[in-house]
Write a protein that holds these residues in place. Structure first.
Motif, PDB file in Angstrom:
ATOM      1  N   ARG A 149     -21.563  28.325 -37.873  1.00  0.00           N
ATOM      2  CA  ARG A 149     -21.878  29.730 -38.076  1.00  0.00           C
ATOM      3  C   ARG A 149     -22.328  29.886 -39.524  1.00  0.00           C
ATOM      4  N   PHE A 150     -23.194  30.851 -39.763  1.00  0.00           N
ATOM      5  CA  PHE A 150     -23.710  31.040 -41.115  1.00  0.00           C
ATOM      6  C   PHE A 150     -22.550  31.107 -42.112  1.00  0.00           C
ATOM      7  N   GLY A 151     -22.646  30.310 -43.159  1.00  0.00           N
ATOM      8  CA  GLY A 151     -21.658  30.336 -44.221  1.00  0.00           C
ATOM      9  C   GLY A 151     -20.423  29.503 -43.966  1.00  0.00           C
ATOM     10  N   GLU A 152     -20.288  28.903 -42.778  1.00  0.00           N
ATOM     11  CA  GLU A 152     -19.108  28.101 -42.453  1.00  0.00           C
ATOM     12  C   GLU A 152     -19.453  26.615 -42.520  1.00  0.00           C
ATOM     13  N   VAL A 153     -18.450  25.759 -42.305  1.00  0.00           N
ATOM     14  CA  VAL A 153     -18.666  24.317 -42.399  1.00  0.00           C
ATOM     15  C   VAL A 153     -19.259  23.798 -41.092  1.00  0.00           C
ATOM     16  N   TRP A 154     -19.935  22.674 -41.179  1.00  0.00           N
ATOM     17  CA  TRP A 154     -20.522  22.045 -40.006  1.00  0.00           C
ATOM     18  C   TRP A 154     -19.448  21.428 -39.120  1.00  0.00           C
ATOM     19  N   GLN A 155     -19.622  21.565 -37.815  1.00  0.00           N
ATOM     20  CA  GLN A 155     -18.735  20.949 -36.829  1.00  0.00           C
ATOM     21  C   GLN A 155     -19.565  20.010 -35.948  1.00  0.00           C
ATOM     22  N   ALA A 156     -19.053  18.792 -35.726  1.00  0.00           N
ATOM     23  CA  ALA A 156     -19.770  17.834 -34.885  1.00  0.00           C
ATOM     24  C   ALA A 156     -19.799  18.306 -33.436  1.00  0.00           C
ATOM     25  N   ILE A 157     -20.913  18.062 -32.754  1.00  0.00           N
ATOM     26  CA  ILE A 157     -21.032  18.381 -31.339  1.00  0.00           C
ATOM     27  C   ILE A 157     -21.531  17.157 -30.585  1.00  0.00           C
ATOM     28  N   ARG A 158     -21.248  17.132 -29.285  1.00  0.00           N
ATOM     29  CA  ARG A 158     -21.723  16.035 -28.442  1.00  0.00           C
ATOM     30  C   ARG A 158     -21.815  16.518 -26.998  1.00  0.00           C
ATOM     31  N   VAL A 159     -22.761  15.934 -26.257  1.00  0.00           N
ATOM     32  CA  VAL A 159     -22.882  16.261 -24.839  1.00  0.00           C
ATOM     33  C   VAL A 159     -21.605  15.844 -24.124  1.00  0.00           C
ATOM     34  N   ARG A 160     -21.323  16.494 -23.002  1.00  0.00           N
ATOM     35  CA  ARG A 160     -20.148  16.123 -22.219  1.00  0.00           C
ATOM     36  C   ARG A 160     -20.541  15.107 -21.145  1.00  0.00           C
ATOM     37  N   ASN A 161     -19.550  14.360 -20.669  1.00  0.00           N
ATOM     38  CA  ASN A 161     -19.764  13.517 -19.504  1.00  0.00           C
ATOM     39  C   ASN A 161     -20.086  14.417 -18.314  1.00  0.00           C
ATOM     40  N   ARG A 162     -20.978  13.962 -17.472  1.00  0.00           N
ATOM     41  CA  ARG A 162     -21.409  14.792 -16.344  1.00  0.00           C
ATOM     42  C   ARG A 162     -20.222  15.099 -15.436  1.00  0.00           C
ATOM     43  N   PRO A 163     -19.915  16.385 -15.226  1.00  0.00           N
ATOM     44  CA  PRO A 163     -18.746  16.755 -14.419  1.00  0.00           C
ATOM     45  C   PRO A 163     -19.049  16.673 -12.922  1.00  0.00           C
ATOM     46  N   ALA A 164     -18.041  16.892 -12.128  1.00  0.00           N
ATOM     47  CA  ALA A 164     -18.220  16.854 -10.682  1.00  0.00           C
ATOM     48  C   ALA A 164     -19.144  17.968 -10.198  1.00  0.00           C
ATOM     49  N   SER A 165     -19.133  19.100 -10.880  1.00  0.00           N
ATOM     50  CA  SER A 165     -20.010  20.221 -10.522  1.00  0.00           C
ATOM     51  C   SER A 165     -20.881  20.576 -11.718  1.00  0.00           C
ATOM     52  N   PRO A 166     -21.975  19.835 -11.918  1.00  0.00           N
ATOM     53  CA  PRO A 166     -22.819  20.068 -13.094  1.00  0.00           C
ATOM     54  C   PRO A 166     -23.448  21.462 -13.074  1.00  0.00           C
ATOM     55  N   MET A 167     -23.727  21.976 -14.276  1.00  0.00           N
ATOM     56  CA  MET A 167     -24.324  23.304 -14.418  1.00  0.00           C
ATOM     57  C   MET A 167     -25.670  23.183 -15.125  1.00  0.00           C
ATOM     58  N   ALA A 168     -26.654  23.914 -14.602  1.00  0.00           N
ATOM     59  CA  ALA A 168     -27.998  23.898 -15.172  1.00  0.00           C
ATOM     60  C   ALA A 168     -28.284  25.183 -15.937  1.00  0.00           C
ATOM     61  N   LEU A 169     -29.160  25.063 -16.915  1.00  0.00           N
ATOM     62  CA  LEU A 169     -29.743  26.211 -17.599  1.00  0.00           C
ATOM     63  C   LEU A 169     -31.211  26.285 -17.223  1.00  0.00           C
ATOM     64  N   LEU A 170     -31.702  27.483 -16.953  1.00  0.00           N
ATOM     65  CA  LEU A 170     -33.072  27.653 -16.501  1.00  0.00           C
ATOM     66  C   LEU A 170     -33.699  28.859 -17.180  1.00  0.00           C
ATOM     67  N   SER A 171     -35.008  28.910 -17.112  1.00  0.00           N
ATOM     68  CA  SER A 171     -35.732  30.027 -17.695  1.00  0.00           C
ATOM     69  C   SER A 171     -35.413  31.325 -16.966  1.00  0.00           C
ATOM     70  N   GLN A 180     -32.448  28.135  -7.926  1.00  0.00           N
ATOM     71  CA  GLN A 180     -31.494  27.391  -7.124  1.00  0.00           C
ATOM     72  C   GLN A 180     -32.098  26.075  -6.636  1.00  0.00           C
ATOM     73  N   ARG A 181     -33.346  26.120  -6.222  1.00  0.00           N
ATOM     74  CA  ARG A 181     -34.008  24.916  -5.739  1.00  0.00           C
ATOM     75  C   ARG A 181     -34.162  23.883  -6.864  1.00  0.00           C
ATOM     76  N   LEU A 182     -34.557  24.340  -8.043  1.00  0.00           N
ATOM     77  CA  LEU A 182     -34.761  23.426  -9.162  1.00  0.00           C
ATOM     78  C   LEU A 182     -33.440  22.855  -9.661  1.00  0.00           C
ATOM     79  N   ALA A 183     -32.410  23.689  -9.731  1.00  0.00           N
ATOM     80  CA  ALA A 183     -31.094  23.199 -10.150  1.00  0.00           C
ATOM     81  C   ALA A 183     -30.578  22.147  -9.177  1.00  0.00           C
ATOM     82  N   SER A 184     -30.728  22.406  -7.886  1.00  0.00           N
ATOM     83  CA  SER A 184     -30.245  21.468  -6.867  1.00  0.00           C
ATOM     84  C   SER A 184     -30.961  20.139  -6.952  1.00  0.00           C
ATOM     85  N   ARG A 185     -32.242  20.172  -7.308  1.00  0.00           N
ATOM     86  CA  ARG A 185     -33.014  18.936  -7.435  1.00  0.00           C
ATOM     87  C   ARG A 185     -32.404  17.994  -8.466  1.00  0.00           C
ATOM     88  N   HIS A 186     -31.696  18.558  -9.439  1.00  0.00           N
ATOM     89  CA  HIS A 186     -31.081  17.740 -10.488  1.00  0.00           C
ATOM     90  C   HIS A 186     -29.557  17.673 -10.345  1.00  0.00           C
TER      91      HIS A 186
END
Length: 261
Positions: A149-171, A180-186
């Motif tokens: 966050r602006f003005g705060e210290v940096w925190q390391a981030i990393r992707v998660r291991n793929r869970p049993a019910s993966p979640m997609a982000l879409l436009s 739904q069709r595009l998310a299901s494809r992946h």
């Protein structure tokens, strides 16, 4: 030309500098947000505002001060003047305000994107979300990815291991049926819509798993987010399965998918 650039890239100082520039651009943008700002429309019918132009001017000026010999390809300058050729092995890709439509409508998911490209690959990148005052960045090669966050210290981030019910982000522009069709494809049973390069960063910090895209994007829309996601352990692949590359004809992307763990 590149001695200082490569030294700063290797030390992580370059990404730190890009984060400061992106956050200063965010401070230029924020007074226009939810202020009744009116968009104009470019030749491709995409919107542009005074906030886009002022933020881009700041970014270009600051980069020119730090690395005067590294050329830049920036969205609004390209829209106004064109750029027929890739400017060389090293260049910047800049979107001063990604998600302008959502910005004009008062939504929060607009970003500032700055990426450094070397021989077609994004080797450093910063994404800032002005509305939430959060920045994500790559680090020195092999040193991971971070957020603050602006003005705060940096925190390391990393992707998660793929869970049993993966979640997609879409436009946001997709219909529910298309999404739904595009998310299901992946392999994703759930999905959420959002704007801008924020999608790459939410996968990078382990909150989502995939961002498939079939519609057109420009290279400045994706380069910074790709740099952050790859630094966090993710991948961004073109339709043929190869890493998404930059410096293509008209700086236009085809379809791709961004993936976490």
């Amino acid at each position: 030309m590149t001695e200082r650039l490569t030294a700063d890239l290797a030390s992580g100082a370059l990404a730190e500098a890009l984060a400061d520039i992106a956050e200063d651009a965010a401070r230029v943008i924020l007074p226009y947000w939810r202020s009744g700002v009116v968009a104009e429309f470019k030749a491709d019918e995409s919107p542009v505002t005074q906030a886009d132009r002022e933020a881009e001017a700041l970014i270009l000026a600051r980069l020119a001060e730090l690395y005067p010999d590294v050329p830049a390809v920036a969205e609004e300058d390209h829209a106004a003047n064109g750029a027929a050729e890739v400017p060389g092995d090293w260049f910047w890709l800049i979107d001063p305000l990604d998600g302008t439509r959502g910005f004009v409508e008062g939504r929060e998911s607009f970003t500032v994107n700055i990426a450094l490209i070397h021989k077609g690959a994004p080797v450093a990148g910063v994404v800032t979300a002005p509305a939430t005052q959060i920045t994500w960045r790559s680090a020195a090669p092999g040193a991971g990815a971070f957020r603050r966050r602006f003005g705060e210290v940096w925190q390391a981030i990393r992707v998660r291991n793929r869970p049993a019910s993966p979640m997609a982000l879409l436009s946001h522009s997709m219909t529910d049926e298309e999404a739904q069709r595009l998310a299901s494809r992946h392999g994703c049973v759930q999905w959420q819509g959002t704007d801008s390069s924020l999608k790459f960063c939410l996968i990078a910090e382990g909150r989502f798993d995939a961002y498939p895209r079939t519609g057109p994007t420009s290279e400045w829309d994706t380069a910074a987010g790709q740099a952050v996601l790859e630094a966090a352990g993710g991948r961004v692949m073109a339709e043929d399965g190869s890493p998404l590359r930059y410096g293509k004809s008209c700086y236009a992307n085809g379809g791709f998918v961004a993936l976490g763990g």
